[in-house]
Structure formats: C-alpha cells, structure tokens
Design a protein around this motif. Structure first.
Motif, PDB file in Angstrom:
ATOM      1  N   ILE A  55       0.929  -1.315   0.277  1.00  0.00           N
ATOM      2  CA  ILE A  55      -0.141   0.148   0.005  1.00  0.00           C
ATOM      3  C   ILE A  55       1.011   1.799  -0.346  1.00  0.00           C
ATOM      4  O   ILE A  55       2.013   1.481   0.842  1.00  0.00           O
ATOM      5  N   LEU A  56       0.483   2.488  -0.783  1.00  0.00           N
ATOM      6  CA  LEU A  56       1.346   3.624  -1.173  1.00  0.00           C
ATOM      7  C   LEU A  56       0.109   4.858  -0.583  1.00  0.00           C
ATOM      8  O   LEU A  56      -1.033   4.688  -1.445  1.00  0.00           O
ATOM      9  N   VAL A  57       0.999   5.459   0.350  1.00  0.00           N
ATOM     10  CA  VAL A  57       0.241   6.411   0.845  1.00  0.00           C
ATOM     11  C   VAL A  57       0.466   7.657   0.184  1.00  0.00           C
ATOM     12  O   VAL A  57       1.575   8.431   0.460  1.00  0.00           O
ATOM     13  N   ASP A  58       0.038   8.244  -0.846  1.00  0.00           N
ATOM     14  CA  ASP A  58       0.266   9.387  -1.840  1.00  0.00           C
ATOM     15  C   ASP A  58       1.136   9.292  -2.569  1.00  0.00           C
ATOM     16  O   ASP A  58       2.132   7.944  -2.525  1.00  0.00           O
ATOM     17  N   ASN A  59       2.084  10.068  -3.491  1.00  0.00           N
ATOM     18  CA  ASN A  59       1.865   9.849  -4.446  1.00  0.00           C
ATOM     19  C   ASN A  59       3.411  10.871  -4.952  1.00  0.00           C
ATOM     20  O   ASN A  59       3.752  11.255  -6.247  1.00  0.00           O
ATOM     21  N   GLY A  60       3.036  12.208  -4.443  1.00  0.00           N
ATOM     22  CA  GLY A  60       3.833  13.270  -4.547  1.00  0.00           C
ATOM     23  C   GLY A  60       3.605  13.484  -6.101  1.00  0.00           C
ATOM     24  O   GLY A  60       2.429  13.742  -6.541  1.00  0.00           O
ATOM     25  N   ILE A  61       4.172  15.002  -6.764  1.00  0.00           N
ATOM     26  CA  ILE A  61       3.654  15.749  -8.178  1.00  0.00           C
ATOM     27  C   ILE A  61       3.931  14.962  -9.223  1.00  0.00           C
ATOM     28  O   ILE A  61       3.314  15.043  -9.738  1.00  0.00           O
ATOM     29  N   GLY A  62       4.591  13.684  -9.463  1.00  0.00           N
ATOM     30  CA  GLY A  62       4.578  13.325 -11.249  1.00  0.00           C
ATOM     31  C   GLY A  62       5.246  14.143 -11.960  1.00  0.00           C
ATOM     32  O   GLY A  62       6.144  14.816 -11.132  1.00  0.00           O
ATOM     33  N   ASN A  63       5.458  13.917 -13.035  1.00  0.00           N
ATOM     34  CA  ASN A  63       6.446  13.818 -14.308  1.00  0.00           C
ATOM     35  C   ASN A  63       5.300  14.815 -14.914  1.00  0.00           C
ATOM     36  O   ASN A  63       6.543  14.309 -15.758  1.00  0.00           O
ATOM     37  N   LEU A  81       9.993   9.344  -6.687  1.00  0.00           N
ATOM     38  CA  LEU A  81       9.575   7.693  -6.739  1.00  0.00           C
ATOM     39  C   LEU A  81       9.613   6.585  -6.517  1.00  0.00           C
ATOM     40  O   LEU A  81      10.086   5.454  -6.031  1.00  0.00           O
ATOM     41  N   GLU A  82      10.377   6.479  -7.540  1.00  0.00           N
ATOM     42  CA  GLU A  82      10.543   5.431  -8.665  1.00  0.00           C
ATOM     43  C   GLU A  82      12.058   4.601  -8.149  1.00  0.00           C
ATOM     44  O   GLU A  82      12.210   3.932  -7.978  1.00  0.00           O
ATOM     45  N   LYS A  83      12.574   5.875  -8.019  1.00  0.00           N
ATOM     46  CA  LYS A  83      13.968   5.841  -7.197  1.00  0.00           C
ATOM     47  C   LYS A  83      13.957   4.879  -6.401  1.00  0.00           C
ATOM     48  O   LYS A  83      14.847   3.852  -5.385  1.00  0.00           O
ATOM     49  N   SER A  84      13.222   5.853  -5.043  1.00  0.00           N
ATOM     50  CA  SER A  84      12.759   5.049  -3.924  1.00  0.00           C
ATOM     51  C   SER A  84      12.256   4.071  -3.977  1.00  0.00           C
ATOM     52  O   SER A  84      12.802   3.340  -2.457  1.00  0.00           O
ATOM     53  N   LEU A  85      11.541   3.602  -4.388  1.00  0.00           N
ATOM     54  CA  LEU A  85      10.826   2.884  -4.861  1.00  0.00           C
ATOM     55  C   LEU A  85      12.270   1.466  -4.739  1.00  0.00           C
ATOM     56  O   LEU A  85      12.046   0.352  -3.700  1.00  0.00           O
ATOM     57  N   LYS A  92       6.537   0.016  -9.376  1.00  0.00           N
ATOM     58  CA  LYS A  92       5.553   0.793  -9.227  1.00  0.00           C
ATOM     59  C   LYS A  92       4.392  -0.805  -9.154  1.00  0.00           C
ATOM     60  O   LYS A  92       3.239  -0.297  -9.003  1.00  0.00           O
ATOM     61  N   ASP A  93       4.528  -1.515 -10.104  1.00  0.00           N
ATOM     62  CA  ASP A  93       3.935  -2.640  -9.985  1.00  0.00           C
ATOM     63  C   ASP A  93       3.518  -3.525  -9.308  1.00  0.00           C
ATOM     64  O   ASP A  93       2.764  -4.585  -9.588  1.00  0.00           O
ATOM     65  N   ASP A  94       4.220  -3.033  -7.927  1.00  0.00           N
ATOM     66  CA  ASP A  94       4.207  -4.011  -7.242  1.00  0.00           C
ATOM     67  C   ASP A  94       2.508  -3.542  -6.504  1.00  0.00           C
ATOM     68  O   ASP A  94       2.843  -3.394  -5.935  1.00  0.00           O
ATOM     69  N   ILE A  95       2.768  -2.523  -6.589  1.00  0.00           N
ATOM     70  CA  ILE A  95       2.017  -1.406  -5.530  1.00  0.00           C
ATOM     71  C   ILE A  95       0.122  -2.255  -5.441  1.00  0.00           C
ATOM     72  O   ILE A  95      -0.421  -2.364  -6.982  1.00  0.00           O
ATOM     73  N   LYS A 124      -0.307   0.063 -12.388  1.00  0.00           N
ATOM     74  CA  LYS A 124      -1.604  -0.998 -13.560  1.00  0.00           C
ATOM     75  C   LYS A 124      -2.185  -1.691 -12.868  1.00  0.00           C
ATOM     76  O   LYS A 124      -3.016  -2.159 -13.048  1.00  0.00           O
ATOM     77  N   ASN A 125      -1.718  -1.776 -11.239  1.00  0.00           N
ATOM     78  CA  ASN A 125      -2.098  -3.028 -10.682  1.00  0.00           C
ATOM     79  C   ASN A 125      -2.768  -3.034  -9.189  1.00  0.00           C
ATOM     80  O   ASN A 125      -3.443  -3.585  -8.740  1.00  0.00           O
ATOM     81  N   ALA A 126      -3.003  -1.409  -9.277  1.00  0.00           N
ATOM     82  CA  ALA A 126      -3.156  -0.978  -7.760  1.00  0.00           C
ATOM     83  C   ALA A 126      -5.039  -0.371  -8.307  1.00  0.00           C
ATOM     84  O   ALA A 126      -5.466   0.069  -9.304  1.00  0.00           O
ATOM     85  N   THR A 127      -5.360  -1.121  -6.368  1.00  0.00           N
ATOM     86  CA  THR A 127      -6.549  -0.081  -6.399  1.00  0.00           C
ATOM     87  C   THR A 127      -6.521   1.731  -5.932  1.00  0.00           C
ATOM     88  O   THR A 127      -5.277   1.345  -5.164  1.00  0.00           O
ATOM     89  N   TYR A 128      -7.380   2.164  -6.585  1.00  0.00           N
ATOM     90  CA  TYR A 128      -7.088   4.183  -5.402  1.00  0.00           C
ATOM     91  C   TYR A 128      -8.318   4.483  -5.254  1.00  0.00           C
ATOM     92  O   TYR A 128      -9.439   4.217  -4.924  1.00  0.00           O
TER      93      TYR A 128
END
Length: 287
Positions: A55-63, A81-85, A92-95, A124-128
C-alpha cells in the motif's frame, strides 16, 4: 508488516503561505526562505507492506505537467518515487493499493502517467482509494482551491475503473475526529480544515500507533497551535482538529509521520509549559 519511508522530489512553496499568520521573523528561523521567500519542503510518501498488500500512501507531484508548471515549484533533490521504491526492492507494478490523503497535485500527481499521449494509471495493478465527499469536492472545486485540483491527475483514475471510495464517518462534534477501518492494522481518520474530508492513515506497527498526518501538520514546526497554513480552506476547523488530535496523540503515545517536513520524518510528543511540542525526532527505520 513493514513500513518504508519513500522520499520523492523536494519542492518550494511560499513561506508565508505555509506558516499563515506567524511572522516571518519567527518562521524563517525554522525553515529559512530563499531570496524569493520560498522554503524547501518534502513530498514524503509511506509504503506499507501488509501481508499480500503493498500500500502506497500518496505519491508526490508526478512528472507529466508542463515545464512552466514545474518552474513555479523548483523541484530538486536526489530522490524520485521510482528510485525510492527501487531502493526498497519494489517497483510501481508491485503496488496493490494507493491511498490518496487528498487530491491536491503535490499528493496525487504521481497517480497518473502520460504514455504516448494518453493518461494512464501509474500503478497499473493498484486500486486507488479516496472518498466520495472529497472526490466531489475536487471534481467540482471552489474558486480558491481549484488550482490545486488538476483534472489530469484525478479524472483518469475514475476512467480507469480502479477508483474505490472509503466510507466516511460523521464527526459527533467539531472537536472529534471521525475514523473508519481500512484493514486489520490500518484505520482512516477524516479531517476537514485543510480540505474537505482529507484522510489520515493510522497504522498499528510493532506495538506503536503511527499517524500519517499529511497536511493537518505539514512539519514538526506546525505542531504549535497558531502555525496553520494559509492554504487551509477552514483554518478555525484546522485549529479545532489540531487541538483534538494532538491531545489524543499525546495521551496515547502516537508517533507522527510527516509528509512535508524536509528534515524530520517522525516524532513523539511531550507536554510543555507552552503546550504540546515534539519530543523525540527520528527516522522511521529506527523503529
């Protein structure tokens, strides 16, 4: 269960807007402004590994925004975000789930990517997860707040079919904070001062209670009562919510996890002659 602090870019916001009625002569000692009166802030997310859920809580500003848009916020720092994950062993696909505290661009901009001219879910595999009241508030925004609700961050989530709503709880009084259960170890608190029905995840972890305080308390320096952002829609509601929450957090030894504090991830609280203040400040991985 495991918790991970996920750093994304740093950005800059106007110091006066971030500290509200507190004079610059005071707040500038806490987070020093540059020549444009801008202070540096984090966009820190929280990753929760809970059984078969990630589960990811929030995800920053994006690009995906324009160069002109990003020029207002001076993105900088060594993290994405990608580097920290990736540093935590994930992609991202694991979320599996994304909990969006609220839909301001610096909290949900990473939800949607632009791929080949199309706007698609970044996970792509997550529920928001949002809630109906806040979703309506964001999709039909008031004139003061609409610049923070960008349709390209929000509408594609629903169009993807991956949006679900957490049921909100009506507060019994202005001093109480509604709370609902998300999972066995995670509950969701609801506050309304910053924006309508902002969600604060509260997590049971290693015998502790950790609260992701989002924009109720952007940093350690926002713990004193007068420190309320100029961005808040209903500052007196924020004041009431801060009093109620901080008293509860102090009495129950909660740990606060900060999204925007550029230096401090977590803290405990103590009672002082001046009111409730931070006690021990530490990194999440120290637990």
């Amino acid at each position: 269960m495991k918790l991970y602090s996920i750093e994304t870019e740093l950005f800059k916001l106007d110091g006066g807007a971030m500290f509200g009625v507190v004079p610059k002569t005071i707040w500038n000692k806490l987070n020093q402004a540059d020549e444009n009166n801008l202070c540096t802030w984090a966009m820190r997310c929280l990753l929760i590994e809970d059984g078969n859920k990630l589960i990811l809580v929030d995800n920053g500003i994006g690009n995906k925004q324009s160069e002109k848009f990003f020029s207002h916020y001076y993105l900088h720092g060594d993290h994405t975000l990608e580097k920290s994950l990736s540093e935590k062993g994930f992609g991202k696909d694991d979320i599996t789930d994304v909990i969006l505290t609220h839909l301001h661009f610096d909290h949900c901009g990473g939800s949607i990517d632009r791929v080949g001219g199309k706007l698609v879910p970044a996970f792509k595999n997550a529920t928001y997860w949002s809630n109906q009241e806040h979703w309506n508030w964001a999709v039909y925004p008031n004139d003061r707040e609409k610049a923070s609700f960008l349709k390209e961050n929000i509408l594609p989530i629903k169009e993807s079919g991956r949006l679900k709503f957490i049921e909100t709880v009506n507060n019994e009084s202005e001093e109480s904070l509604g709370e609902n259960t998300f999972s066995e170890n995670i509950s969701i608190r609801f506050v309304n001062g910053h924006t309508q029905q902002m969600m604060l995840p509260q997590i049971k972890y290693k015998g502790n209670t950790i609260v992701y305080v989002a924009d109720l308390l952007p940093s350690v320096h926002h713990i004193p009562m007068p420190y309320i952002m100029g961005y808040d829609m209903f500052p007196l509601t924020t004041l009431q919510e801060k009093k109620s929450f901080l008293t509860e957090a102090l009495n129950n030894d909660y740990i606060l996890f900060f999204e925007h504090d550029p230096k401090n991830e977590c803290c405990t609280l103590k009672q002082t002659e001046k009111g409730i203040r931070e006690d021990v400040v530490f990194k999440l991985h120290a637990l």
